[in-house]
Design an enzyme around this catalytic site. Structure first.
Site, PDB file in Angstrom:
ATOM      1  N   SER A 142       0.849  -1.211   0.000  1.00  0.00           N
ATOM      2  CA  SER A 142       0.000   0.000   0.000  1.00  0.00           C
ATOM      3  C   SER A 142       0.876   1.250   0.000  1.00  0.00           C
ATOM      4  O   SER A 142       0.549   2.251  -0.634  1.00  0.00           O
ATOM      5  CB  SER A 142      -0.917   0.000   1.223  1.00  0.00           C
ATOM      6  OG  SER A 142      -1.752  -1.125   1.193  1.00  0.00           O
ATOM      7  N   GLU A 373      -4.280  -3.274  -7.058  1.00  0.00           N
ATOM      8  CA  GLU A 373      -4.347  -1.881  -7.550  1.00  0.00           C
ATOM      9  C   GLU A 373      -4.937  -0.955  -6.478  1.00  0.00           C
ATOM     10  O   GLU A 373      -5.703  -0.042  -6.773  1.00  0.00           O
ATOM     11  CB  GLU A 373      -5.089  -1.820  -8.886  1.00  0.00           C
ATOM     12  CG  GLU A 373      -4.329  -2.620  -9.940  1.00  0.00           C
ATOM     13  CD  GLU A 373      -4.689  -2.317 -11.358  1.00  0.00           C
ATOM     14  OE1 GLU A 373      -5.088  -1.170 -11.640  1.00  0.00           O
ATOM     15  OE2 GLU A 373      -4.545  -3.223 -12.195  1.00  0.00           O
ATOM     16  N   GLY A 374      -4.555  -1.240  -5.249  1.00  0.00           N
ATOM     17  CA  GLY A 374      -5.008  -0.441  -4.104  1.00  0.00           C
ATOM     18  C   GLY A 374      -6.153  -1.139  -3.403  1.00  0.00           C
ATOM     19  O   GLY A 374      -7.212  -1.349  -3.997  1.00  0.00           O
TER      20      GLY A 374
HETATM   21  C1  LIG Z   1      -3.011 -11.697  -7.267  1.00  0.00           C
HETATM   22  C2  LIG Z   1      -2.292 -10.394  -7.149  1.00  0.00           C
HETATM   23  C3  LIG Z   1      -1.845  -9.740  -8.282  1.00  0.00           C
HETATM   24  C4  LIG Z   1      -1.139  -8.547  -8.177  1.00  0.00           C
HETATM   25  N1  LIG Z   1      -0.639  -7.936  -9.307  1.00  0.00           N
HETATM   26  C5  LIG Z   1       0.229  -6.897  -9.174  1.00  0.00           C
HETATM   27  C6  LIG Z   1       0.929  -6.382 -10.310  1.00  0.00           C
HETATM   28  O1  LIG Z   1       0.735  -6.819 -11.452  1.00  0.00           O
HETATM   29  N2  LIG Z   1       1.836  -5.385 -10.112  1.00  0.00           N
HETATM   30  C7  LIG Z   1       2.081  -4.856  -8.871  1.00  0.00           C
HETATM   31  O2  LIG Z   1       2.922  -3.966  -8.782  1.00  0.00           O
HETATM   32  N3  LIG Z   1       1.409  -5.308  -7.782  1.00  0.00           N
HETATM   33  C8  LIG Z   1       0.506  -6.328  -7.906  1.00  0.00           C
HETATM   34  N4  LIG Z   1      -0.151  -6.813  -6.782  1.00  0.00           N
HETATM   35  C9  LIG Z   1       0.103  -6.214  -5.479  1.00  0.00           C
HETATM   36  C10 LIG Z   1      -1.089  -5.503  -4.871  1.00  0.00           C
HETATM   37  O3  LIG Z   1      -1.349  -4.300  -5.531  1.00  0.00           O
HETATM   38  C11 LIG Z   1      -0.805  -5.348  -3.367  1.00  0.00           C
HETATM   39  O4  LIG Z   1      -0.895  -6.631  -2.796  1.00  0.00           O
HETATM   40  C12 LIG Z   1      -1.754  -4.383  -2.680  1.00  0.00           C
HETATM   41  O5  LIG Z   1      -1.547  -3.079  -3.135  1.00  0.00           O
HETATM   42  C13 LIG Z   1      -1.625  -4.420  -1.161  1.00  0.00           C
HETATM   43  O6  LIG Z   1      -0.296  -4.390  -0.752  1.00  0.00           O
HETATM   44  P1  LIG Z   1       0.222  -5.476   0.315  1.00  0.00           P
HETATM   45  O7  LIG Z   1      -0.172  -6.802  -0.202  1.00  0.00           O
HETATM   46  O8  LIG Z   1       1.638  -5.227   0.613  1.00  0.00           O
HETATM   47  O9  LIG Z   1      -0.651  -5.205   1.613  1.00  0.00           O
HETATM   48  P2  LIG Z   1      -0.305  -4.146   2.772  1.00  0.00           P
HETATM   49  O10 LIG Z   1      -0.025  -2.823   2.190  1.00  0.00           O
HETATM   50  O11 LIG Z   1       0.676  -4.735   3.686  1.00  0.00           O
HETATM   51  O12 LIG Z   1      -1.717  -4.076   3.508  1.00  0.00           O
HETATM   52  C14 LIG Z   1      -2.140  -5.006   4.506  1.00  0.00           C
HETATM   53  C15 LIG Z   1      -3.464  -4.483   5.086  1.00  0.00           C
HETATM   54  O13 LIG Z   1      -3.233  -3.211   5.717  1.00  0.00           O
HETATM   55  C16 LIG Z   1      -4.107  -2.237   5.140  1.00  0.00           C
HETATM   56  N5  LIG Z   1      -3.426  -0.945   5.108  1.00  0.00           N
HETATM   57  C17 LIG Z   1      -2.179  -0.666   4.672  1.00  0.00           C
HETATM   58  N6  LIG Z   1      -1.918   0.641   4.801  1.00  0.00           N
HETATM   59  C18 LIG Z   1      -3.023   1.201   5.361  1.00  0.00           C
HETATM   60  C19 LIG Z   1      -3.390   2.530   5.747  1.00  0.00           C
HETATM   61  N7  LIG Z   1      -2.556   3.569   5.593  1.00  0.00           N
HETATM   62  N8  LIG Z   1      -4.620   2.730   6.264  1.00  0.00           N
HETATM   63  C20 LIG Z   1      -5.476   1.698   6.428  1.00  0.00           C
HETATM   64  N9  LIG Z   1      -5.205   0.431   6.084  1.00  0.00           N
HETATM   65  C21 LIG Z   1      -3.990   0.186   5.562  1.00  0.00           C
HETATM   66  C22 LIG Z   1      -4.414  -2.759   3.757  1.00  0.00           C
HETATM   67  O14 LIG Z   1      -5.614  -2.199   3.223  1.00  0.00           O
HETATM   68  C23 LIG Z   1      -4.516  -4.245   4.025  1.00  0.00           C
HETATM   69  O15 LIG Z   1      -5.800  -4.536   4.542  1.00  0.00           O
HETATM   70  C24 LIG Z   1      -0.916  -7.980  -6.890  1.00  0.00           C
HETATM   71  C25 LIG Z   1      -1.404  -8.628  -5.745  1.00  0.00           C
HETATM   72  C26 LIG Z   1      -2.058  -9.823  -5.855  1.00  0.00           C
HETATM   73  C27 LIG Z   1      -2.545 -10.496  -4.586  1.00  0.00           C
END
Ligand SMILES: Cc1cc2nc3c(=O)[nH]c(=O)nc-3n(C[C@H](O)[C@H](O)[C@H](O)COP(=O)(O)OP(=O)(O)OC[C@H]3O[C@@H](n4cnc5c(N)ncnc54)[C@H](O)[C@@H]3O)c2cc1C
Length: 395
Positions: A142, A373-374
């Site tokens: 994120s 994508e967020g």
């Molecule tokens: C199947 C799949 C395909 C993907 N494809 C791509 C791709 O092609 N390219 C790419 O770059 N990425 C890709 N992603 C990554 C995806 O965009 C991220 O997984 C997503 O943005 C969340 O990041 P994270 O998994 O690190 O979760 P984290 O950021 O660690 O979040 C964990 C939890 O904490 C919450 N959180 C975090 N920060 C805050 C805040 N400030 N306030 C409140 N809540 C918060 C989140 O909403 C979530 O519930 C993909 C992910 C998956 C699972």
């Protein structure tokens, strides 16, 4: 009451000829080529390479890219209708196309030099090559500004080191739009975007991830180990990569919202069909109020999602601000898809839990739309930020 007959046309809920004919064309393709294999590739996790080639032939991989750059030259609205229809049959096909269109072709269209467009955008828009968007890292999700991957200039090359995680299309991708820190002391203002040939020595792809849903899309880690990328592969200006990443996601979110819309549509159709067929207590279950309420609840979720998704795409086509609307569409459509799929399972009873009836796949596929994508939480941050910009807090 004021006479409005002379006023501007106002709101029209007609999609127009282009988007309607795209819907017809993609629906035909999806029914004949995608739906028959959707359950099988979900089970086998197989990337649908033959269908991706057919999507390229139909112009579905560079839909809003101008024809002069190899694309179909269509509107964003037509693009979201295509993603909706692909996802109605199989959400994996939806995301494969959505990533190539919104996350790969778009930044090249908006930020690449004429030479870069010729070399990279054209084959990607034609679907001769497939692309991936490489932003997320193990510790930059994120908070994508926390990039640990670095790019250091060494003579005529950028040397990339680091890793990316959860990258869609990673396995088959020929081109990796990669974000990396070019000046870590500047934080978000020290990130740049690069066009990376996936065959570059030092670029390595991890194993294919096992996933809850969208199992036919190929998700992997990507490692950069002293990967030397030619200097002219910098995309846009030095240290402006984070702006490019966010602008790209702004459009991408509408694509994911359309993916969710297609899943919601499929779920409602399946629930209605089953309610009309299944009999218990000598009646169609669609006669029971409890079932009717689930169908009604699903319908309001679906139709409100559709309005938000098309509105966001339409605003984008008009060149009007759409950040808030894209986040609203993505947030609501993704949750609507999960809820509709969940109700579809409930309407099906025990059969809904069985893979033969597909609604369990719709639920598994819907779930990702709330994350990538967020996340929904990030969309709420964007919406709140936009609303506060429109109506600043008083000091
Ligand atoms: C199947 C799949 C395909 C993907 N494809 C791509 C791709 O092609 N390219 C790419 O770059 N990425 C890709 N992603 C990554 C995806 O965009 C991220 O997984 C997503 O943005 C969340 O990041 P994270 O998994 O690190 O979760 P984290 O950021 O660690 O979040 C964990 C939890 O904490 C919450 N959180 C975090 N920060 C805050 C805040 N400030 N306030 C409140 N809540 C918060 C989140 O909403 C979530 O519930 C993909 C992910 C998956 C699972």
């Amino acid at each position: 009451m004021a006479d409005t007959t002379e006023a501007a046309p106002g709101i029209s809920f007609d999609l127009g000829e282009e988007a309607e004919s795209v819907r017809e064309m993609v629906r035909d393709f999806a029914e004949s080529e995608i739906r028959p294999i959707a359950a099988q590739i979900d089970e086998s996790h197989e990337f649908p390479a033959a269908n991706v080639k057919k999507m390229a032939e139909l112009g579905l991989l560079g839909m809003f890219v101008p024809e002069e750059h190899g694309g179909a030259g269509m509107t964003y609205l037509s693009y979201v209708v295509a993603i909706e229809e692909l996802s109605r049959a199989c959400a994996s096909h939806g995301v494969i196309a959505s990533v190539n269109n919104s996350l790969v072709c778009y930044p090249l269209m908006a930020y690449a030099s004429p030479e870069q467009k010729k070399k990279w955008l054209e084959p990607l828009a034609k679907g001769e090559k497939l692309g991936a968007y490489c932003l997320t890292e193990p510790n930059a999700g994120s908070n994508a500004a926390n990039q640990q991957t670095t790019a250091v200039l060494d003579g005529d090359h950028w040397v990339l080191n680091g890793s990316k995680i959860f990258i869609t299309n990673a396995g088959p991708a020929d081109v990796l739009i990669t974000y990396a820190a070019t000046d870590r002391s500047l934080g978000a203002r020290g990130i740049s975007a690069f066009i990376v040939d996936a065959d570059t020595p030092g670029v390595r792809k991890g194993r294919k991830e096992g996933k809850l849903g969208i199992r036919a899309s190929d998700t992997r880690e990507i490692y950069y180990e002293d990967a030397r990328v030619p200097k002219d592969c910098l995309l846009g200006e030095l240290n402006k990569g984070y702006t490019i990443a966010l602008a790209t996601l702004g459009g991408g979110r509408i694509g994911i919202a359309a993916q969710a819309l297609g899943i919601a549509q499929a779920s409602v159709e399946a629930a209605v069909k089953y309610a009309n067929e299944r009999e218990q207590f000598d009646r169609k279950i669609g006669e029971f109020d409890a079932i009717r309420h689930m169908l009604a609840d699903s319908t309001v979720e679906l139709e409100t999602a559709r309005l938000l998704v098309y509105q966001a795409a339409w605003l984008r086509d008009q060149g009007r601000p759409n950040t808030k609307e894209a986040s609203l569409a993505k947030w609501h459509a993704s949750e609507a898809a999960t809820r509709c799929a969940n109700w579809a399972i409930q309407v099906h009873g025990g059969y809904g839990y069985m893979s033969e009836y597909h609604v369990e796949r719709y639920w598994r596929d819907a779930r990702i739309c709330e994350i990538y994508e967020g996340t929904t939480e990030v969309q709420k941050m964007v919406v709140a930020g936009q609303v506060l910009k429109e109506h600043p807090l008083e000091a």
